[in-house]
Design a protein around this motif. Structure first.
Motif, PDB file in Angstrom:
ATOM      1  N   LEU A 137       0.816  -1.215   0.000  1.00  0.00           N
ATOM      2  CA  LEU A 137       0.000   0.000   0.000  1.00  0.00           C
ATOM      3  C   LEU A 137       0.847   1.261   0.000  1.00  0.00           C
ATOM      4  O   LEU A 137       0.490   2.249  -0.631  1.00  0.00           O
ATOM      5  CB  LEU A 137      -0.914   0.006   1.227  1.00  0.00           C
ATOM      6  CG  LEU A 137      -1.916  -1.155   1.329  1.00  0.00           C
ATOM      7  CD1 LEU A 137      -2.729  -1.027   2.601  1.00  0.00           C
ATOM      8  CD2 LEU A 137      -2.840  -1.164   0.121  1.00  0.00           C
ATOM      9  N   SER A 138       1.966   1.234   0.733  1.00  0.00           N
ATOM     10  CA  SER A 138       2.822   2.414   0.795  1.00  0.00           C
ATOM     11  C   SER A 138       4.182   2.023   1.354  1.00  0.00           C
ATOM     12  O   SER A 138       4.363   0.928   1.897  1.00  0.00           O
ATOM     13  CB  SER A 138       2.194   3.503   1.670  1.00  0.00           C
ATOM     14  OG  SER A 138       2.098   3.070   3.016  1.00  0.00           O
ATOM     15  N   ILE A 139       5.149   2.936   1.179  1.00  0.00           N
ATOM     16  CA  ILE A 139       6.469   2.791   1.782  1.00  0.00           C
ATOM     17  C   ILE A 139       6.520   3.773   2.952  1.00  0.00           C
ATOM     18  O   ILE A 139       6.297   4.975   2.770  1.00  0.00           O
ATOM     19  CB  ILE A 139       7.581   3.098   0.771  1.00  0.00           C
ATOM     20  CG1 ILE A 139       7.515   2.102  -0.393  1.00  0.00           C
ATOM     21  CG2 ILE A 139       8.950   3.053   1.437  1.00  0.00           C
ATOM     22  CD1 ILE A 139       8.466   2.426  -1.538  1.00  0.00           C
ATOM     23  N   LEU A 140       6.774   3.269   4.151  1.00  0.00           N
ATOM     24  CA  LEU A 140       6.722   4.095   5.354  1.00  0.00           C
ATOM     25  C   LEU A 140       8.060   4.735   5.689  1.00  0.00           C
ATOM     26  O   LEU A 140       8.118   5.863   6.154  1.00  0.00           O
ATOM     27  CB  LEU A 140       6.241   3.272   6.539  1.00  0.00           C
ATOM     28  CG  LEU A 140       4.873   2.591   6.357  1.00  0.00           C
ATOM     29  CD1 LEU A 140       4.548   1.729   7.563  1.00  0.00           C
ATOM     30  CD2 LEU A 140       3.783   3.629   6.148  1.00  0.00           C
ATOM     31  N   ARG A 141       9.145   4.013   5.481  1.00  0.00           N
ATOM     32  CA  ARG A 141      10.502   4.479   5.766  1.00  0.00           C
ATOM     33  C   ARG A 141      11.462   3.431   5.241  1.00  0.00           C
ATOM     34  O   ARG A 141      11.052   2.442   4.626  1.00  0.00           O
ATOM     35  CB  ARG A 141      10.711   4.687   7.273  1.00  0.00           C
ATOM     36  CG  ARG A 141      10.308   3.511   8.121  1.00  0.00           C
ATOM     37  CD  ARG A 141      10.275   3.864   9.604  1.00  0.00           C
ATOM     38  NE  ARG A 141       9.498   2.860  10.340  1.00  0.00           N
ATOM     39  CZ  ARG A 141       8.190   2.905  10.525  1.00  0.00           C
ATOM     40  NH1 ARG A 141       7.504   3.919  10.026  1.00  0.00           N
ATOM     41  NH2 ARG A 141       7.561   1.963  11.191  1.00  0.00           N
ATOM     42  N   ALA A 142      12.755   3.618   5.466  1.00  0.00           N
ATOM     43  CA  ALA A 142      13.752   2.641   5.033  1.00  0.00           C
ATOM     44  C   ALA A 142      14.871   2.610   6.056  1.00  0.00           C
ATOM     45  O   ALA A 142      14.957   3.469   6.946  1.00  0.00           O
ATOM     46  CB  ALA A 142      14.292   2.998   3.655  1.00  0.00           C
ATOM     47  N   SER A 143      15.728   1.601   5.933  1.00  0.00           N
ATOM     48  CA  SER A 143      16.785   1.436   6.922  1.00  0.00           C
ATOM     49  C   SER A 143      18.054   0.913   6.265  1.00  0.00           C
ATOM     50  O   SER A 143      18.006   0.095   5.338  1.00  0.00           O
ATOM     51  CB  SER A 143      16.316   0.470   8.010  1.00  0.00           C
ATOM     52  OG  SER A 143      17.229   0.432   9.066  1.00  0.00           O
ATOM     53  N   LEU A 144      19.225   1.383   6.742  1.00  0.00           N
ATOM     54  CA  LEU A 144      20.516   0.879   6.292  1.00  0.00           C
ATOM     55  C   LEU A 144      20.775  -0.465   6.968  1.00  0.00           C
ATOM     56  O   LEU A 144      20.700  -0.572   8.192  1.00  0.00           O
ATOM     57  CB  LEU A 144      21.624   1.868   6.662  1.00  0.00           C
ATOM     58  CG  LEU A 144      21.539   3.255   6.013  1.00  0.00           C
ATOM     59  CD1 LEU A 144      22.556   4.188   6.651  1.00  0.00           C
ATOM     60  CD2 LEU A 144      21.757   3.161   4.518  1.00  0.00           C
ATOM     61  N   VAL A 145      21.036  -1.510   6.159  1.00  0.00           N
ATOM     62  CA  VAL A 145      21.275  -2.840   6.705  1.00  0.00           C
ATOM     63  C   VAL A 145      22.345  -3.549   5.877  1.00  0.00           C
ATOM     64  O   VAL A 145      22.735  -3.090   4.802  1.00  0.00           O
ATOM     65  CB  VAL A 145      19.988  -3.697   6.709  1.00  0.00           C
ATOM     66  CG1 VAL A 145      18.933  -3.096   7.606  1.00  0.00           C
ATOM     67  CG2 VAL A 145      19.451  -3.846   5.298  1.00  0.00           C
ATOM     68  N   ASN A 146      22.767  -4.708   6.363  1.00  0.00           N
ATOM     69  CA  ASN A 146      23.725  -5.528   5.623  1.00  0.00           C
ATOM     70  C   ASN A 146      23.215  -6.934   5.373  1.00  0.00           C
ATOM     71  O   ASN A 146      23.952  -7.783   4.860  1.00  0.00           O
ATOM     72  CB  ASN A 146      25.061  -5.608   6.376  1.00  0.00           C
ATOM     73  CG  ASN A 146      25.891  -4.354   6.193  1.00  0.00           C
ATOM     74  OD1 ASN A 146      25.936  -3.805   5.091  1.00  0.00           O
ATOM     75  ND2 ASN A 146      26.509  -3.871   7.255  1.00  0.00           N
ATOM     76  N   ARG A 147      21.971  -7.206   5.760  1.00  0.00           N
ATOM     77  CA  ARG A 147      21.414  -8.535   5.563  1.00  0.00           C
ATOM     78  C   ARG A 147      20.094  -8.398   4.816  1.00  0.00           C
ATOM     79  O   ARG A 147      19.041  -8.230   5.411  1.00  0.00           O
ATOM     80  CB  ARG A 147      21.184  -9.210   6.918  1.00  0.00           C
ATOM     81  CG  ARG A 147      20.855 -10.688   6.798  1.00  0.00           C
ATOM     82  CD  ARG A 147      20.656 -11.286   8.181  1.00  0.00           C
ATOM     83  NE  ARG A 147      20.330 -12.690   8.123  1.00  0.00           N
ATOM     84  CZ  ARG A 147      19.979 -13.407   9.172  1.00  0.00           C
ATOM     85  NH1 ARG A 147      19.929 -12.839  10.360  1.00  0.00           N
ATOM     86  NH2 ARG A 147      19.689 -14.683   9.046  1.00  0.00           N
ATOM     87  N   PRO A 148      20.111  -8.476   3.497  1.00  0.00           N
ATOM     88  CA  PRO A 148      18.919  -8.215   2.697  1.00  0.00           C
ATOM     89  C   PRO A 148      17.943  -9.382   2.686  1.00  0.00           C
ATOM     90  O   PRO A 148      18.310 -10.517   2.908  1.00  0.00           O
ATOM     91  CB  PRO A 148      19.482  -7.944   1.304  1.00  0.00           C
ATOM     92  CG  PRO A 148      20.710  -8.779   1.263  1.00  0.00           C
ATOM     93  CD  PRO A 148      21.287  -8.727   2.649  1.00  0.00           C
ATOM     94  N   SER A 155      18.185  -3.348   0.342  1.00  0.00           N
ATOM     95  CA  SER A 155      17.355  -3.079   1.516  1.00  0.00           C
ATOM     96  C   SER A 155      17.927  -3.762   2.735  1.00  0.00           C
ATOM     97  O   SER A 155      18.808  -4.602   2.625  1.00  0.00           O
ATOM     98  CB  SER A 155      15.926  -3.551   1.273  1.00  0.00           C
ATOM     99  OG  SER A 155      15.873  -4.956   1.350  1.00  0.00           O
ATOM    100  N   LEU A 156      17.407  -3.429   3.895  1.00  0.00           N
ATOM    101  CA  LEU A 156      18.006  -3.908   5.141  1.00  0.00           C
ATOM    102  C   LEU A 156      17.005  -4.607   6.034  1.00  0.00           C
ATOM    103  O   LEU A 156      17.071  -4.470   7.238  1.00  0.00           O
ATOM    104  CB  LEU A 156      18.608  -2.717   5.894  1.00  0.00           C
ATOM    105  CG  LEU A 156      19.749  -2.048   5.152  1.00  0.00           C
ATOM    106  CD1 LEU A 156      20.192  -0.825   5.899  1.00  0.00           C
ATOM    107  CD2 LEU A 156      20.884  -3.001   4.956  1.00  0.00           C
ATOM    108  N   ASN A 157      16.115  -5.339   5.502  1.00  0.00           N
ATOM    109  CA  ASN A 157      15.163  -6.078   6.323  1.00  0.00           C
ATOM    110  C   ASN A 157      15.676  -7.469   6.616  1.00  0.00           C
ATOM    111  O   ASN A 157      16.190  -8.147   5.743  1.00  0.00           O
ATOM    112  CB  ASN A 157      13.814  -6.192   5.606  1.00  0.00           C
ATOM    113  CG  ASN A 157      13.147  -4.847   5.510  1.00  0.00           C
ATOM    114  OD1 ASN A 157      13.356  -3.993   6.356  1.00  0.00           O
ATOM    115  ND2 ASN A 157      12.369  -4.637   4.489  1.00  0.00           N
TER     116      ASN A 157
END
Length: 366
Positions: A137-148, A155-157
């Motif tokens: 439905l939407s993109i709320l925010r994002a995060s710096l990660v190392n495990r996609p 992406s960092l989820n």
């Protein structure tokens, strides 16, 4: 969005940084799509993207910029009271052939992290319906990660969602879906304490039953209860004994109530009659009224009667002789008329004492 759930474990595999060390991109790949699908490395996907422009519009419906934090701190650290600073802000988005891209204003710390290659992937936090649909439905925010987790995007989820278990526990405990770890811990502690309290109360009750059955501490209360039941001839005899005791108790209570009523009546009669014999100006028709009231509220009636005036001298006989061409009033008549006069004055807004009412009636008779 009351029908929307936030997903905090979606990660995309697109490379965030270019090969040249030290370069920081202004545009980042937020949501990778292939034939309208967003593939993931775990079993939660794929997610569906039917209208990229609609997703972009919904993303900025409530804010003009969306944060980029570190390792999903907004969703994992902030609820625990820990810092969750933004290292960049998504200020706009574009729908491209390979998905949705976002333009970022990086903070100095964010640029430093990317320039040092501290992170190589970006993980978006997306909103999906609560009904189990996989539509984005939407993109709320994002995060710096190392495990996609998302395939085809930077992406960092993480592949496992720690928040899902936390939400499950919150639901079981009757808490809101956004309950923090501290809230869940408090609820679990209360549940444990309540269980311990209930156990203690049960043990206390069993102890009392054991004492009644003559069982020593640590004895088998259940066995003693069975023996007692058998000795009474079983459940029917026990019930008969209980019924007999209840009937006896009812009879005793009835007798006690009757005795209490009789004593109250005797006390009320003695008081009202005694005051009338002392010359207290109580109209005869009100005698029974005062006795009845005294049985319900002795203090109030005694206070009210004690405020009535007393006749001075001898009591005038019921059939008074003529005196000076006028007929004198006996005590009962005088008190009755004085009471009526006092009530009339009160209705007219004039508060007068009983002695004043008596005097007014006597003057009126002259």
């Amino acid at each position: 969005m009351s029908n929307v759930a936030q997903t905090t474990s979606l990660s995309l595999n697109s490379q965030l940084l270019p090969d040249d060390k030290g370069q920081v991109p202004d545009w980042v790949h937020l949501l990778p799509t292939s034939e309208g699908m967003v593939q993931t490395n775990d079993a939660r996907g794929p997610y569906h993207v039917s209208d990229a422009e609609k997703i972009i519009a919904a993303s900025f419906a409530e804010a003009d910029r969306l944060p980029i934090d570190e390792n999903h701190a907004t969703d994992l650290a902030a609820p625990k009271g820990l810092p969750a600073p933004a290292h960049g802000w998504i200020i706009s988005m574009q729908a491209r052939a390979d998905g949705i891209w976002g333009k970022v204003e990086w903070s100095d710390q964010g640029r430093a992290l990317l320039a040092a290659r501290a992170y190589r992937n970006l993980s978006p936090v997306i909103a999906v319906p609560l009904n189990g649909s996989k539509a984005v439905l939407s993109i709320l925010r994002a995060s710096l990660v190392n495990r996609p987790n998302f395939r085809g995007l930077a992406s960092l989820n993480q592949e496992t969602d720690d928040m899902s278990f936390q939400k499950t526990m919150a639901g079981v405990l009757g808490l809101s879906a956004d309950a923090s770890e501290a809230d869940i811990s408090t609820a679990l502690t209360a549940l444990k304490d309540n269980g311990a309290t209930a156990t203690t109360e049960l043990q206390s009750q069993l102890g009392e039953i054991g004492t009644a059955l003559g069982v020593a501490d640590g004895g088998d209360v259940l066995a003693a209860a069975k023996v007692a039941k058998a000795g009474l001839g079983g459940e029917t005899a026990l019930q008969a004994s209980v019924t007999e005791l209840q009937a006896a108790n009812t009879t005793l209570q009835t007798s006690l109530n009757a005795l209490t009523t009789d004593r109250a009546l005797d006390k009320a009669t003695a008081f009202v009659t005694g005051e009338m014999e002392k010359g207290r100006m109580i109209p005869g028709p009100l005698k029974d009224h005062y006795i009845s009231m005294h049985q319900q509220d002795p203090a109030r009636v005694e206070k009210e009667i004690n405020a009535l005036p007393k006749m001075s001298g001898a009591i005038i006989p019921d059939v008074p002789p003529e005196h000076g061409g006028a007929i004198s009033l006996n005590a009962t008549e005088l008190a009755s008329k004085a009471t009526v006069y006092q009530a009339e004055q009160a209705a007219a807004g004039n508060e007068i004492s009983m002695s004043a009412a008596v005097h007014a009636v006597q003057e009126d008779r002259k």
